[in-house]
Design a protein around this motif. Structure first.
Motif, PDB file in Angstrom:
ATOM      1  N   PHE A  18      -4.368  -5.076   4.560  1.00 56.12           N
ATOM      2  CA  PHE A  18      -3.891  -4.215   4.714  1.00 56.12           C
ATOM      3  C   PHE A  18      -3.622  -2.953   3.641  1.00 56.12           C
ATOM      4  O   PHE A  18      -4.071  -3.229   2.673  1.00 56.12           O
ATOM      5  CB  PHE A  18      -2.089  -4.149   4.971  1.00 56.12           C
ATOM      6  N   GLU A  19      -3.595  -1.896   4.257  1.00 55.65           N
ATOM      7  CA  GLU A  19      -3.975  -0.329   3.006  1.00 55.65           C
ATOM      8  C   GLU A  19      -2.677  -0.583   2.885  1.00 55.65           C
ATOM      9  O   GLU A  19      -1.690   0.163   3.405  1.00 55.65           O
ATOM     10  CB  GLU A  19      -4.938   0.158   3.306  1.00 55.65           C
TER      11      GLU A  19
ATOM     12  N   VAL B  62      -0.097  -0.822  -4.905  1.00 59.19           N
ATOM     13  CA  VAL B  62       0.059  -2.241  -4.725  1.00 59.19           C
ATOM     14  C   VAL B  62       1.065  -2.767  -5.598  1.00 59.19           C
ATOM     15  O   VAL B  62       1.669  -3.881  -5.517  1.00 59.19           O
ATOM     16  CB  VAL B  62      -1.562  -2.411  -5.127  1.00 59.19           C
ATOM     17  N   ALA B  63       0.804  -2.049  -6.849  1.00 59.61           N
ATOM     18  CA  ALA B  63       2.289  -2.294  -7.686  1.00 59.61           C
ATOM     19  C   ALA B  63       3.654  -2.881  -6.959  1.00 59.61           C
ATOM     20  O   ALA B  63       4.461  -3.559  -6.880  1.00 59.61           O
ATOM     21  CB  ALA B  63       2.136  -1.861  -8.795  1.00 59.61           C
ATOM     22  N   GLU B  64       4.205  -1.246  -6.377  1.00 58.67           N
ATOM     23  CA  GLU B  64       5.082  -1.591  -5.734  1.00 58.67           C
ATOM     24  C   GLU B  64       5.277  -2.071  -4.701  1.00 58.67           C
ATOM     25  O   GLU B  64       5.484  -2.775  -4.294  1.00 58.67           O
ATOM     26  CB  GLU B  64       5.847  -0.055  -4.897  1.00 58.67           C
ATOM     27  N   ALA B  65       3.823  -2.093  -3.749  1.00 53.91           N
ATOM     28  CA  ALA B  65       4.281  -3.392  -2.451  1.00 53.91           C
ATOM     29  C   ALA B  65       3.843  -4.408  -3.438  1.00 53.91           C
ATOM     30  O   ALA B  65       5.059  -5.144  -2.178  1.00 53.91           O
ATOM     31  CB  ALA B  65       3.101  -2.373  -1.846  1.00 53.91           C
ATOM     32  N   LYS B  66       3.471  -4.679  -4.507  1.00 50.29           N
ATOM     33  CA  LYS B  66       3.617  -6.514  -4.378  1.00 50.29           C
ATOM     34  C   LYS B  66       5.535  -6.659  -4.994  1.00 50.29           C
ATOM     35  O   LYS B  66       5.734  -7.647  -4.868  1.00 50.29           O
ATOM     36  CB  LYS B  66       2.512  -6.612  -6.138  1.00 50.29           C
TER      37      LYS B  66
ATOM     38  N   LYS C 198      -7.498  -0.856  -6.686  1.00 49.15           N
ATOM     39  CA  LYS C 198      -6.213  -2.480  -6.888  1.00 49.15           C
ATOM     40  C   LYS C 198      -6.001  -3.159  -5.896  1.00 49.15           C
ATOM     41  O   LYS C 198      -6.582  -2.415  -4.772  1.00 49.15           O
ATOM     42  CB  LYS C 198      -5.376  -2.023  -7.481  1.00 49.15           C
ATOM     43  N   PHE C 199      -6.600  -4.459  -5.495  1.00 47.14           N
ATOM     44  CA  PHE C 199      -5.818  -5.526  -4.333  1.00 47.14           C
ATOM     45  C   PHE C 199      -4.759  -6.321  -4.979  1.00 47.14           C
ATOM     46  O   PHE C 199      -4.505  -7.021  -6.060  1.00 47.14           O
ATOM     47  CB  PHE C 199      -6.797  -5.746  -3.387  1.00 47.14           C
ATOM     48  N   THR C 200      -4.194  -6.962  -4.430  1.00 44.82           N
ATOM     49  CA  THR C 200      -3.493  -8.287  -4.102  1.00 44.82           C
ATOM     50  C   THR C 200      -3.916  -9.286  -3.189  1.00 44.82           C
ATOM     51  O   THR C 200      -3.890  -8.672  -2.011  1.00 44.82           O
ATOM     52  CB  THR C 200      -2.376  -8.404  -4.987  1.00 44.82           C
ATOM     53  N   PHE C 201      -3.715 -10.598  -3.459  1.00 46.13           N
ATOM     54  CA  PHE C 201      -3.395 -11.407  -2.175  1.00 46.13           C
ATOM     55  C   PHE C 201      -1.705 -12.246  -2.098  1.00 46.13           C
ATOM     56  O   PHE C 201      -1.521 -12.322  -3.263  1.00 46.13           O
ATOM     57  CB  PHE C 201      -3.925 -12.097  -2.545  1.00 46.13           C
TER      58      PHE C 201
ATOM     59  N   PRO D 160      -4.350 -15.956   4.517  1.00 48.46           N
ATOM     60  CA  PRO D 160      -4.337 -15.397   3.016  1.00 48.46           C
ATOM     61  C   PRO D 160      -4.388 -13.505   3.789  1.00 48.46           C
ATOM     62  O   PRO D 160      -5.039 -13.623   3.958  1.00 48.46           O
ATOM     63  CB  PRO D 160      -6.043 -15.344   3.259  1.00 48.46           C
ATOM     64  N   ILE D 161      -3.426 -12.990   2.710  1.00 45.88           N
ATOM     65  CA  ILE D 161      -2.968 -11.514   3.433  1.00 45.88           C
ATOM     66  C   ILE D 161      -3.249 -10.648   2.111  1.00 45.88           C
ATOM     67  O   ILE D 161      -3.055 -11.353   0.826  1.00 45.88           O
ATOM     68  CB  ILE D 161      -2.444 -11.517   3.667  1.00 45.88           C
ATOM     69  N   GLU D 162      -3.904  -9.982   2.302  1.00 43.11           N
ATOM     70  CA  GLU D 162      -4.081  -8.836   0.825  1.00 43.11           C
ATOM     71  C   GLU D 162      -3.991  -7.281   1.377  1.00 43.11           C
ATOM     72  O   GLU D 162      -3.538  -6.414   2.408  1.00 43.11           O
ATOM     73  CB  GLU D 162      -5.934  -9.250   0.868  1.00 43.11           C
ATOM     74  N   PHE D 163      -3.325  -6.769  -0.037  1.00 49.42           N
ATOM     75  CA  PHE D 163      -3.021  -5.207   0.372  1.00 49.42           C
ATOM     76  C   PHE D 163      -4.061  -4.478  -0.699  1.00 49.42           C
ATOM     77  O   PHE D 163      -4.165  -4.960  -1.784  1.00 49.42           O
ATOM     78  CB  PHE D 163      -1.406  -5.376  -0.813  1.00 49.42           C
ATOM     79  N   TYR D 164      -4.879  -3.527  -0.316  1.00 51.12           N
ATOM     80  CA  TYR D 164      -5.144  -2.867  -1.042  1.00 51.12           C
ATOM     81  C   TYR D 164      -5.650  -1.549  -1.194  1.00 51.12           C
ATOM     82  O   TYR D 164      -4.728  -1.102   0.300  1.00 51.12           O
ATOM     83  CB  TYR D 164      -6.651  -3.359   0.068  1.00 51.12           C
ATOM     84  N   GLU D 165      -5.691  -1.327  -2.178  1.00 49.93           N
ATOM     85  CA  GLU D 165      -4.798   0.739  -2.275  1.00 49.93           C
ATOM     86  C   GLU D 165      -5.417   1.094  -2.367  1.00 49.93           C
ATOM     87  O   GLU D 165      -6.804   1.397  -1.990  1.00 49.93           O
ATOM     88  CB  GLU D 165      -4.896   0.433  -4.215  1.00 49.93           C
ATOM     89  N   GLN D 166      -5.154   2.607  -1.591  1.00 53.61           N
ATOM     90  CA  GLN D 166      -5.814   3.448  -0.461  1.00 53.61           C
ATOM     91  C   GLN D 166      -6.961   3.949  -1.739  1.00 53.61           C
ATOM     92  O   GLN D 166      -6.470   4.178  -2.573  1.00 53.61           O
ATOM     93  CB  GLN D 166      -4.781   4.603  -0.029  1.00 53.61           C
TER      94      GLN D 166
END
Length: 129
Positions: free
Chosen positions: A81-82, A86-90, A112-115, A123-129
């Motif tokens: 998901f975009e 990423v830091a705030e979503a994490k 930036k990205f995280t899982f 596994p789900i990834e957040f990927y920074e716009q």
């Protein structure tokens, strides 16, 4: 030549439908488009959206077989998901008790990205716009 417009949806089979429904709607904030119970299949189908974009079909089926996700198995690797930050979503996920990996930087894009994982360890990834 074949012309594909976009990804229409991703289908996920949950081992615990109510737990996964809570995760995708209450934790990740996806909106419910419709939910139906299909008696002939003893299965729920939950259609989920991000804004106006229909993205996920969440299914329940009696006794689905387990699918390995770690170590990385052949097949669909993860769902991404975009997000704007990423830091705030994490931080948001961690405040809800979700374990999130340390953020990393994509060596090719500099983004930036995280899982993290859904209730079935998808596994789900957040990927920074």
């Amino acid at each position: 030549m074949l012309k594909i417009n976009k990804v229409h949806h991703i289908a996920i089979i949950a081992s615990d439908y109510q737990k996964s429904k809570h995760f995708y709607t209450e934790i990740l904030g996806l909106q419910i488009v419709r939910e139906v119970y299909r008696e002939a299949r003893d299965s729920y189908k939950l259609d989920l959206a991000i804004g106006e974009n229909y993205v996920i079909e969440l299914f329940s089926f009696p006794n689905p077989p387990a699918r390995p996700s770690r170590p990385e198995a052949c097949g669909l690797r993860h769902l991404a998901f975009e997000v704007e930050n990423v830091a705030e979503a994490k931080q948001n996920l961690e405040s809800k008790g979700i374990e999130v990996e340390d953020s990393r930087i994509d060596e090719f894009t500099g983004k930036k990205f995280t899982f993290f994982a859904d209730p079935d360890d998808l596994p789900i990834e957040f990927y920074e716009q």
